[in-house]
Design a protein around this motif. Structure first.
Motif: not given
Ligand code: NAG
Ligand code: NAG
Ligand code: NAG
Length: 184
Positions: A120-123, A125-127
């Motif tokens: 997951f890369t947003a919201g 659960y990002n990370g």
């Molecule tokens: C997701 O986490 C990464 C690393 O912490 C960060 O660089 C990125 O901006 C975040 N993306 C969103 C959409 O929040």
């Protein structure tokens, strides 16, 4: 003369008794473990894959020797980097990637073994990620896959996903996914 406690001393003893008992237990072993409470998270999202070039998100990387194989030839292996979006449209928000591989592991019919990480890369659960293991049966709804682990907010996860075919064409597909995740 009979020995007797005053009512006040008795009350004090009764109040202190539980503390002295629990202190005794704690010092007796010192290794008590209290498991954190588990919770159930339900996520609903869409899995977008594209077979066709340009910008294919899945490639056939290995085929059985001596065969002109396609993805559904026994032994064929695909590596994929598909998209997880919050809706069924190609313009829906990207919330993660499905990275992994499938192997056509069935001598009869097309039942791919799928080993994939949902990153997951947003919201919220990002990370965090979920490790998915199960069957991929093209163009069939209701397929369940196991969630066998996770990272970040999904550490120690287990559960399952249910996939329904939303769009299926020769060049791309969209699956609607429900994930039921038990984690801490
Ligand atoms: C997701 O986490 C990464 C690393 O912490 C960060 O660089 C990125 O901006 C975040 N993306 C969103 C959409 O929040
Ligand atoms: C392929 O990706 C490029 C770069 O992101 C984009 O400009 C192009 O429209 C895409 N082509 C298709 C058919 O999706
Ligand atoms: C694979 O396909 C090519 C082109 O169609 C053909 O020339 C070749 O004989 C085929 N090989 C096998 C093993 O079927």
């Amino acid at each position: 003369m009979a020995y007797s406690y005053s009512p006040f001393v008795l009350l004090l003893l009764l109040l202190l008794l539980p503390f002295s008992l629990s202190a005794a237990v704690a010092t007796a072993t010192g290794h008590e473990y209290t498991a954190p409470r588990e919770k159930m998270t339900h996520l609903h999202f869409f899995f977008h894959g594209r077979f066709a070039s340009p910008n294919a998100t899945a490639v056939l990387v290995a085929v059985p020797p001596g065969r002109n194989a396609t993805f559904d030839t026994f032994g064929a292996v695909i590596v994929l980097d598909d998209m997880l979006r919050d809706g069924p449209e190609a313009s829906s928000k990207l919330i993660g990637r499905a990275q992994g591989l499938t192997a056509q592991a069935s001598l009869e019919g097309t039942h791919l073994l799928m080993v994939v990480n949902f990153e997951f890369t947003a919201g919220e659960y990002n990370g965090s990620s979920l490790a998915i293991l199960g069957r991929f049966v093209p163009d069939v709804s209701g397929t369940e896959r196991s969630i066998v682990g996770g990272t970040g907010k999904f550490r120690m996860a287990r559960g399952y996903t249910v996939g329904n075919v939303y769009i299926w064409t020769a060049s791309y597909f969209v699956l609607e996914l429900d994930a039921y995740i038990v984690h801490y």
